[in-house]
Design an enzyme around this catalytic site. Structure first.
Site, short mmCIF file in Angstrom:
data_model
loop_
_atom_site.label_atom_id
_atom_site.label_comp_id
_atom_site.label_asym_id
_atom_site.label_seq_id
_atom_site.Cartn_x
_atom_site.Cartn_y
_atom_site.Cartn_z
N ASP A 45 0.84 -1.21 0.00
CA ASP A 45 0.00 0.00 0.00
C ASP A 45 0.87 1.25 0.00
O ASP A 45 0.36 2.38 -0.05
CB ASP A 45 -1.02 -0.01 1.16
N SER A 46 2.21 1.05 -0.03
CA SER A 46 3.13 2.16 -0.30
C SER A 46 2.80 2.79 -1.64
O SER A 46 3.25 3.90 -1.93
CB SER A 46 4.58 1.65 -0.30
N ASP A 84 -1.04 -6.12 0.09
CA ASP A 84 -1.36 -5.44 1.35
C ASP A 84 -2.86 -5.22 1.49
O ASP A 84 -3.52 -4.77 0.55
CB ASP A 84 -0.72 -4.04 1.35
N LYS A 112 -1.26 -9.26 3.39
CA LYS A 112 -0.47 -8.73 4.51
C LYS A 112 -1.31 -7.76 5.32
O LYS A 112 -2.02 -6.94 4.74
CB LYS A 112 0.81 -8.05 3.99
N GLU A 114 -1.20 -5.20 8.97
CA GLU A 114 -0.35 -4.55 9.98
C GLU A 114 -0.97 -4.71 11.36
O GLU A 114 -2.13 -4.32 11.57
CB GLU A 114 -0.21 -3.06 9.65
N GLU A 181 9.51 -3.85 10.43
CA GLU A 181 9.95 -2.59 9.82
C GLU A 181 10.52 -1.64 10.88
O GLU A 181 9.87 -1.38 11.91
CB GLU A 181 8.76 -1.93 9.09
O1 KIV Z 1 3.57 -1.04 1.62
C1 KIV Z 1 4.73 -1.45 1.56
O2 KIV Z 1 5.46 -1.29 0.56
C2 KIV Z 1 5.25 -2.15 2.73
C3 KIV Z 1 6.73 -2.34 2.83
C4 KIV Z 1 7.35 -1.07 3.28
C5 KIV Z 1 7.10 -3.48 3.71
O3 KIV Z 1 4.50 -2.51 3.59
#
Ligand code: KIV
Length: 263
Positions: A45-46, A84, A112, A114, A181
Site C-alpha cells: 500500500d506504499s 497489502d 499482509k 499490519e 519494519e
Molecule cells: O507497503 C509497503 O510497501 C510495505 C513495505 C514497506 C514493507 O509494507
C-alpha cells in the site's frame, strides 16, 4: 524456475538461505522483479505514496489494491505475490474476509496485515479458510498518526518485549510470514531466531531471513529516503541491473550494512 510457495520460503529459512522481496505495482516492473530473481513481490500500500503522491498509505482502498494486484499477478509467474490489505479494510471478521477474498481473487497468493495480538482472530479465520497471511510489526505505516510520524519502534525494553510477544502470538495464530519494519537490529535478529516462520526485514538489520525494499526507493527515485535505503542504481546502467544488484547483495549478506541499521 517453478513458482515460489510458502514451502520454498520455509526451506530457505531452514537452510539459512536469504530471500528477497521487492514491491511492484504493475505488470512491467513485476516481470523485471521476477526475472531479477526476487522470490516474493509485495504489492504494497506504499503505492499510496509512490504512485498516488499521498504523504501516507491511509487513502489507499481495497479497490486500488485489487487493481494493482491484478496487474502484478499477470506478470509474475515465478514470484509469490503478497498484497497489502489497506487501512481500515480488516476491522471486523466479515469485512476482513470480503477484502482478503477480493485480493486473492485479484491474483495474490497471500495477504499482509499490519498489527499484532489484536489480529490473532482475523489471522486464524483467514488461514482456516485457505488464505495465507503475512503480518507486519514495528513501524506499521498505517498507524503513522498514532506514532506521531515515521519513527523507529522497539527502542525501549517495554516496546521490544511487546513486539516480540506480538510476533510469537501471530505465528501461533497461523501467520506464514512476518515483516519487521524499522526496529533495532538486535531485536529483529532475536525475533527471527525465535520464530519458525520466515521474517522479512526493512530497516531491521541483517539478521532477518529476508529483506524487502520499496522499488522506487532502491532505484533512487524517491525524494526522501530513510537511512536503511541504498540506491542500487548507483554503478548500474539499467533498472534490471539495479534489481539484480539488490537481489545479489541480500543473498550475499552484503546488504544491509551497519550504516543501514538502527541500534
Ligand atoms: O507497503 C509497503 O510497501 C510495505 C513495505 C514497506 C514493507 O509494507
Amino acid at each position: 524456475m517453478g513458482k515460489v510457495t510458502i514451502s520454498t520460503l520455509d526451506k530457505m529459512k531452514a537452510n539459512g538461505e536469504k530471500f528477497v522481496c521487492i514491491t511492484a505495482y504493475d505488470a512491467t516492473f513485476a516481470r523485471l522483479v521476477s526475472e531479477a530473481g526476487a522470490e516474493t513481490i509485495l504489492v504494497g500500500d506504499s503505492l499510496g505514496m509512490v504512485l498516488q503522491g499521498h504523504d501516507s498509505t491511509i487513502p489507499v482502498t481495497t479497490d486500488h489494491m485489487a487493481y494493482h494486484t491484478e496487474c502484478v499477478s499477470r506478470a509474475a509467474p515465478h514470484s509469490l505475490v503478497i498484497a497489502d490489505m489497506p487501512f481500515m479494510s480488516y476491522t471486523g471478521p466479515e469485512q476482513t474476509m470480503e477484502n482478503a477474498t477480493a485480493l486473492m481473487q485479484a491474483g495474490a497468493q497471500m495477504v499482509k496485515m499490519e498489527g499484532g495480538t489484536w489480529l490473532s482472530d482475523s489471522i486464524s479465520m483467514l488461514v482456516e479458510r485457505g488464505i495465507p497471511v503475512c503480518a507486519h510489526l514495528g513501524l506499521t505505516p498505517q498507524s503513522v498518526n498514532q506514532f506521531g510520524g515515521f519513527k523507529v519502534q522497539g527502542r525501549t525494553p517495554k516496546e521490544a518485549k511487546s513486539i516480540l510477544a506480538d510476533a510469537v502470538e501471530i505465528q501461533d495464530a497461523g501467520a506464514s510470514l512476518l515483516v519487521l519494519e524499522c526496529i533495532p537490529s538486535t531485536l529483529a535478529t532475536d525475533i527471527s531466531s525465535k520464530l519458525d516462520i520466515p521474517v522479512i526485514g526493512i530497516g531491521a538489520g541483517a539478521g532477518t531471513d529476508a529483506q524487502v525494499l520499496v522499488m522506487h526507493d532502491m532505484l533512487g527515485l524517491s525524494e526522501h529516503t530513510a537511512r536503511f535505503v541504498e540506491n542500487f542504481m548507483e554503478g548500474q546502467t539499467t533498472i534490471q541491473g539495479a534489481l539484480r544488484a539488490f537481489v545479489e547483495a541480500v543473498k550475499a549478506g552484503e546488504y544491509p550494512r551497519e550504516e543501514h541499521t538502527y541500534t
